[in-house]
Enzyme design. Structure first.
Site, PDB file in Angstrom:
ATOM      1  N   LEU A 102       9.557 -38.018  60.159  1.00 47.23           N
ATOM      2  CA  LEU A 102       8.458 -37.452  59.398  1.00 47.23           C
ATOM      3  C   LEU A 102       8.909 -37.027  57.952  1.00 47.23           C
ATOM      4  CD1 LEU A 102       6.686 -35.081  62.188  1.00 47.23           C
ATOM      5  CD2 LEU A 102       6.186 -37.443  61.533  1.00 47.23           C
ATOM      6  N   ASP A 103       7.834 -37.381  56.929  1.00 47.30           N
ATOM      7  CA  ASP A 103       8.101 -36.981  55.787  1.00 47.30           C
ATOM      8  C   ASP A 103       8.369 -35.460  55.398  1.00 47.30           C
ATOM      9  OD1 ASP A 103       7.698 -39.635  55.123  1.00 47.30           O
ATOM     10  OD2 ASP A 103       5.724 -39.373  54.604  1.00 47.30           O
ATOM     11  N   LYS A 104       8.950 -35.089  54.490  1.00 44.84           N
ATOM     12  CA  LYS A 104       9.236 -33.735  54.263  1.00 44.84           C
ATOM     13  C   LYS A 104       8.054 -32.987  54.307  1.00 44.84           C
ATOM     14  CE  LYS A 104      11.550 -30.536  50.669  1.00 44.84           C
ATOM     15  NZ  LYS A 104      11.979 -30.625  49.527  1.00 44.84           N
ATOM     16  N   THR A 106       5.125 -33.520  55.900  1.00 42.23           N
ATOM     17  CA  THR A 106       4.306 -33.719  57.071  1.00 42.23           C
ATOM     18  C   THR A 106       4.688 -33.063  58.216  1.00 42.23           C
ATOM     19  OG1 THR A 106       4.322 -36.172  56.456  1.00 42.23           O
ATOM     20  CG2 THR A 106       3.891 -35.597  58.949  1.00 42.23           C
ATOM     21  N   HIS A 184       6.517 -44.519  54.999  1.00 44.76           N
ATOM     22  CA  HIS A 184       5.250 -43.687  54.488  1.00 44.76           C
ATOM     23  C   HIS A 184       3.898 -44.568  54.925  1.00 44.76           C
ATOM     24  CE1 HIS A 184       7.963 -40.930  52.057  1.00 44.76           C
ATOM     25  NE2 HIS A 184       8.091 -41.771  51.328  1.00 44.76           N
TER      26      HIS A 184
END
Length: 233
Positions: A102-104, A106, A184
């Protein structure tokens, strides 16, 4: 073969210091005999180990559900950033790793395990495992945007995304289900239809849904049933 103290820590009988005290005080038995040796070797798959009256059963794999907070990276280690494994520092080291990323910025559901086979099944592109996200956007989500997302959108890759499922909640809120895991991807999909993601949270992955009782940064082990359903899903 494995050291008794390491086995107890691995089975989450207590912290390293607690485990040592249990052994020294004669609160641990191996095959019915009290064992006070920290470095005693046991056969983890067949010896019967009881700690403070509770029998411990060897489990080669572990599974944790984390409600990932924003500001933490989905990695096992990082020289500059706090990682999701730092949040699980009380968990004995078993070589666990996050299943996917998961993105930072998110939040939401992240599975951590040492089961490489299950991880491969969940992440394999040919399996099309569904992942649902709570999405908040800068602009209202129009019916045209919804239609494009649902038929697949060009995000600059070799091929458009697979069709998504969109459940509109409010003008700028929706639940979006995708069956891929491109870089992303959700953010790029919204950008491709002329919008922007301002908040993103994963709610589910396959059959596994985020436990609403978990606050951001909290985690728990999966139940036996959750693991079995996830494997079969």
């Amino acid at each position: 073969m494995i050291r008794l103290d390491k086995f107890l820590c691995t089975m989450e009988a207590g912290s390293r210091s607690q485990v040592k005290e249990f052994i020294k005080k004669g609160q641990v038995t191996v095959n019915g005999q009290v064992c006070r040796q920290l470095d005693a070797k046991i056969r983890e798959e067949c010896d019967r180990v009881v700690c403070q009256g509770r029998e411990l059963f060897y489990e080669p794999f572990v599974y944790y559900m984390l409600n990932k907070p924003a500001g933490v990276v989905s990695a096992t280690k990082d020289k500059r950033e706090k990682t999701v494994l730092d949040l699980l520092e009380a968990v004995p080291g078993k070589g666990i790793f996050p299943v996917g990323r998961l993105d930072k910025d998110t939040e939401g559901l992240l599975l951590l395990t040492n089961d490489g086979r299950l991880s491969h099944e969940l992440l394999s592109p040919v399996k099309h495992v569904p992942k649902t996200y709570q999405v908040e956007t800068a602009l209202p989500i129009t019916q045209d945007m919804k239609a494009i997302l649902e038929r697949g959108v060009d995000i600059g890759d070799a091929r458009p995304t697979q069709p998504a499922l969109v459940r509109l909640k409010e003008d700028c809120k929706m639940e979006l289900t995708i069956t891929e895991g491109r870089f992303h991807q959700v953010k790029r999909m919204l950008k491709a239809v002329g919008n922007e993601v301002i908040y993103l949270k994963r709610l589910s992955m396959g059959t596994l849904c985020l436990d609403r009782k978990l606050a951001p940064g909290e985690y728990r082990r999966l139940t036996h049933d959750e693991v079995e359903i996830l494997r079969k899903g």
